[in-house]
Design a protein around this motif. Sequence first.
Motif, PDB file in Angstrom:
ATOM      1  N   SER A  80      21.393  56.090  36.794  1.00  0.00           N
ATOM      2  CA  SER A  80      21.347  56.868  35.552  1.00  0.00           C
ATOM      3  C   SER A  80      20.047  56.582  34.806  1.00  0.00           C
ATOM      4  O   SER A  80      19.656  55.428  34.660  1.00  0.00           O
ATOM      5  CB  SER A  80      22.515  56.489  34.631  1.00  0.00           C
ATOM      6  OG  SER A  80      23.732  56.692  35.301  1.00  0.00           O
ATOM      7  N   GLU A 140      21.357  60.529  38.076  1.00  0.00           N
ATOM      8  CA  GLU A 140      22.133  61.055  36.959  1.00  0.00           C
ATOM      9  C   GLU A 140      21.233  61.035  35.729  1.00  0.00           C
ATOM     10  O   GLU A 140      20.711  59.985  35.363  1.00  0.00           O
ATOM     11  CB  GLU A 140      23.356  60.164  36.746  1.00  0.00           C
ATOM     12  CG  GLU A 140      24.234  60.586  35.586  1.00  0.00           C
ATOM     13  CD  GLU A 140      25.553  59.805  35.584  1.00  0.00           C
ATOM     14  OE1 GLU A 140      26.322  59.932  36.555  1.00  0.00           O
ATOM     15  OE2 GLU A 140      25.781  59.044  34.637  1.00  0.00           O
ATOM     16  N   GLU A 155      20.776  61.326  31.765  1.00  0.00           N
ATOM     17  CA  GLU A 155      21.562  61.230  30.534  1.00  0.00           C
ATOM     18  C   GLU A 155      20.834  61.948  29.403  1.00  0.00           C
ATOM     19  O   GLU A 155      19.687  61.632  29.097  1.00  0.00           O
ATOM     20  CB  GLU A 155      21.777  59.753  30.152  1.00  0.00           C
ATOM     21  CG  GLU A 155      22.564  58.986  31.204  1.00  0.00           C
ATOM     22  CD  GLU A 155      23.015  57.612  30.704  1.00  0.00           C
ATOM     23  OE1 GLU A 155      22.712  57.250  29.548  1.00  0.00           O
ATOM     24  OE2 GLU A 155      23.671  56.908  31.491  1.00  0.00           O
ATOM     25  N   GLN A 201      22.904  64.910  38.866  1.00  0.00           N
ATOM     26  CA  GLN A 201      24.061  64.914  37.973  1.00  0.00           C
ATOM     27  C   GLN A 201      23.562  64.858  36.520  1.00  0.00           C
ATOM     28  O   GLN A 201      22.507  64.297  36.253  1.00  0.00           O
ATOM     29  CB  GLN A 201      24.941  63.698  38.231  1.00  0.00           C
ATOM     30  CG  GLN A 201      25.441  63.582  39.666  1.00  0.00           C
ATOM     31  CD  GLN A 201      26.594  64.527  39.935  1.00  0.00           C
ATOM     32  OE1 GLN A 201      27.633  64.448  39.301  1.00  0.00           O
ATOM     33  NE2 GLN A 201      26.390  65.447  40.877  1.00  0.00           N
ATOM     34  N   SER A 230      24.790  63.801  32.518  1.00  0.00           N
ATOM     35  CA  SER A 230      25.827  63.250  31.645  1.00  0.00           C
ATOM     36  C   SER A 230      25.398  63.344  30.187  1.00  0.00           C
ATOM     37  O   SER A 230      24.211  63.405  29.877  1.00  0.00           O
ATOM     38  CB  SER A 230      26.154  61.803  32.031  1.00  0.00           C
ATOM     39  OG  SER A 230      25.016  60.999  31.886  1.00  0.00           O
ATOM     40  N   ASP A 279      25.251  61.345  26.903  1.00  0.00           N
ATOM     41  CA  ASP A 279      25.240  59.960  26.440  1.00  0.00           C
ATOM     42  C   ASP A 279      25.726  59.879  24.993  1.00  0.00           C
ATOM     43  O   ASP A 279      25.628  60.871  24.256  1.00  0.00           O
ATOM     44  CB  ASP A 279      23.786  59.463  26.522  1.00  0.00           C
ATOM     45  CG  ASP A 279      23.673  57.955  26.577  1.00  0.00           C
ATOM     46  OD1 ASP A 279      24.702  57.267  26.565  1.00  0.00           O
ATOM     47  OD2 ASP A 279      22.527  57.474  26.636  1.00  0.00           O
ATOM     48  N   ASP A 331      28.337  66.993  34.103  1.00  0.00           N
ATOM     49  CA  ASP A 331      29.254  66.311  35.017  1.00  0.00           C
ATOM     50  C   ASP A 331      30.040  65.198  34.365  1.00  0.00           C
ATOM     51  O   ASP A 331      31.087  64.817  34.849  1.00  0.00           O
ATOM     52  CB  ASP A 331      28.446  65.722  36.186  1.00  0.00           C
ATOM     53  CG  ASP A 331      27.662  66.791  36.914  1.00  0.00           C
ATOM     54  OD1 ASP A 331      28.275  67.550  37.674  1.00  0.00           O
ATOM     55  OD2 ASP A 331      26.441  66.902  36.675  1.00  0.00           O
ATOM     56  N   LYS A 332      29.515  64.637  33.276  1.00  0.00           N
ATOM     57  CA  LYS A 332      30.134  63.426  32.747  1.00  0.00           C
ATOM     58  C   LYS A 332      29.915  63.268  31.245  1.00  0.00           C
ATOM     59  O   LYS A 332      28.881  63.699  30.716  1.00  0.00           O
ATOM     60  CB  LYS A 332      29.523  62.214  33.466  1.00  0.00           C
ATOM     61  CG  LYS A 332      30.092  60.879  33.023  1.00  0.00           C
ATOM     62  CD  LYS A 332      29.258  59.726  33.493  1.00  0.00           C
ATOM     63  CE  LYS A 332      29.606  59.357  34.924  1.00  0.00           C
ATOM     64  NZ  LYS A 332      28.944  58.086  35.302  1.00  0.00           N
ATOM     65  N   LYS A 385      29.738  60.175  28.417  1.00  0.00           N
ATOM     66  CA  LYS A 385      29.728  58.730  28.191  1.00  0.00           C
ATOM     67  C   LYS A 385      30.137  58.502  26.739  1.00  0.00           C
ATOM     68  O   LYS A 385      29.384  58.818  25.816  1.00  0.00           O
ATOM     69  CB  LYS A 385      28.337  58.148  28.470  1.00  0.00           C
ATOM     70  CG  LYS A 385      27.913  58.315  29.934  1.00  0.00           C
ATOM     71  CD  LYS A 385      26.621  57.585  30.237  1.00  0.00           C
ATOM     72  CE  LYS A 385      26.851  56.080  30.347  1.00  0.00           C
ATOM     73  NZ  LYS A 385      25.598  55.390  30.782  1.00  0.00           N
ATOM     74  N   LEU A 430      35.382  66.975  33.894  1.00  0.00           N
ATOM     75  CA  LEU A 430      34.247  66.082  33.648  1.00  0.00           C
ATOM     76  C   LEU A 430      34.681  64.644  33.882  1.00  0.00           C
ATOM     77  O   LEU A 430      35.826  64.285  33.589  1.00  0.00           O
ATOM     78  CB  LEU A 430      33.763  66.215  32.204  1.00  0.00           C
ATOM     79  CG  LEU A 430      33.293  67.592  31.750  1.00  0.00           C
ATOM     80  CD1 LEU A 430      32.992  67.584  30.259  1.00  0.00           C
ATOM     81  CD2 LEU A 430      32.069  68.011  32.545  1.00  0.00           C
ATOM     82  N   LYS A 431      33.782  63.825  34.383  1.00  0.00           N
ATOM     83  CA  LYS A 431      34.057  62.400  34.474  1.00  0.00           C
ATOM     84  C   LYS A 431      33.845  61.766  33.099  1.00  0.00           C
ATOM     85  O   LYS A 431      33.188  62.337  32.236  1.00  0.00           O
ATOM     86  CB  LYS A 431      33.114  61.738  35.477  1.00  0.00           C
ATOM     87  CG  LYS A 431      33.385  62.154  36.908  1.00  0.00           C
ATOM     88  CD  LYS A 431      32.560  61.277  37.828  1.00  0.00           C
ATOM     89  CE  LYS A 431      31.848  62.124  38.851  1.00  0.00           C
ATOM     90  NZ  LYS A 431      30.740  61.470  39.487  1.00  0.00           N
TER      91      LYS A 431
END
Length: 280
Positions: A116, A148, A150, A175, A177, A179, A197-198, A200, A231-232
């Motif tokens: 990341s 990934e 962020e 990917q 994400s 943050d 995708d994600k 945090k 989403l993760k």
Amino acid sequence: YSAKAHRNEFSSYEPEMNRGAQDRLRLESDLRRAIDEEQFALAYQPLVNLNSGKVVGVEALVRWHHPKRGLLPPGEFIPLTEENGLILQLGEWVLGAACRQNKAWQDSGLPPMMMSVNLSMRQFRQQQLAERIKEILEQSGMPPQYLELEITESMTSDVEFAAETLSSLKELGVQISIDDFGTGYSSLVSLKRFPIDKLKIDRSFVNDLAQGGSDAAIIQTITTMAKTLKLKVTAEGVENDEQIQLLRERNCEEAQGYYYTRPIPANLFENWFRHRSQTA
Ligand code: C2E
Ligand code: MG
Ligand code: MG
Ligand code: MG
């Protein structure tokens, strides 16, 4: 840092104002030299799957080995580089170094892990960002699916621009994400429009998780909606067992924080990882 800039700007104490301006100039010229002389280093912090206990990735966090002032955390120089544009060069160095490290780890037999990397607003707005990242990936030999990127919620406020930029990045096979999630203004529903995708979850929601306030409910809401949106979710800033337990109960799948380790240099991360694999 805007509050600080504000204070300097309107300070009625001239000597202090001058000192602030001089410090800034000094730091700025130090930064230019630091980029040429590669005084930066990356520290790595693992992201761990809460169900399997496996290390799924690491986040690369930049540090500056200042020749006189010692080791400086990013909070002390990233804002300045964002203001003066040096972040573009520094950001490219970070991306390259992180990708090369990931490739080196994979070549040395460590299991594949995500890498990341934080992007700043200025990088996000850079023309041809996707092309630059593509080149960096190719030069490093790291497969794109392990990178990934962020970004923060604030970068998605120009919805059209963000959607376009993010899809150009997704085309690379990386990917994305969000943050520090929860500290900005984006709603989970608005995120549906972006190819991310994600999430945090910002560490402020994890801090007092065991104290029984509203944070547990907030985290539950985020994980439930993230599931709907496919989403993760990673919780940031996890420091103790109790938080881990509560996060598991709220179906959060990944965690990152001092509980596992502080961000550490690459060689120490390798030791940490090998030791952990032996004892787990
Ligand atoms: P971030 O991306 O949210 O990174 C996580 C920060 O939380 C890191 O601070 C990390 O050391 C800290 N942290 C991790 N676990 C814990 C914990 O359990 N408790 C507490 N109290 N803190 C924890 P760090 O390394 O000082 O970085 C601060 C921020 O600077 C990062 O926040 C990121 O936004 C920015 N940053 C770092 N490296 C880069 C970079 O290469 N480029 C850009 N644009 N920004 C960067
Ligand atoms: Mg980050
Ligand atoms: Mg960040
Ligand atoms: Mg964060």
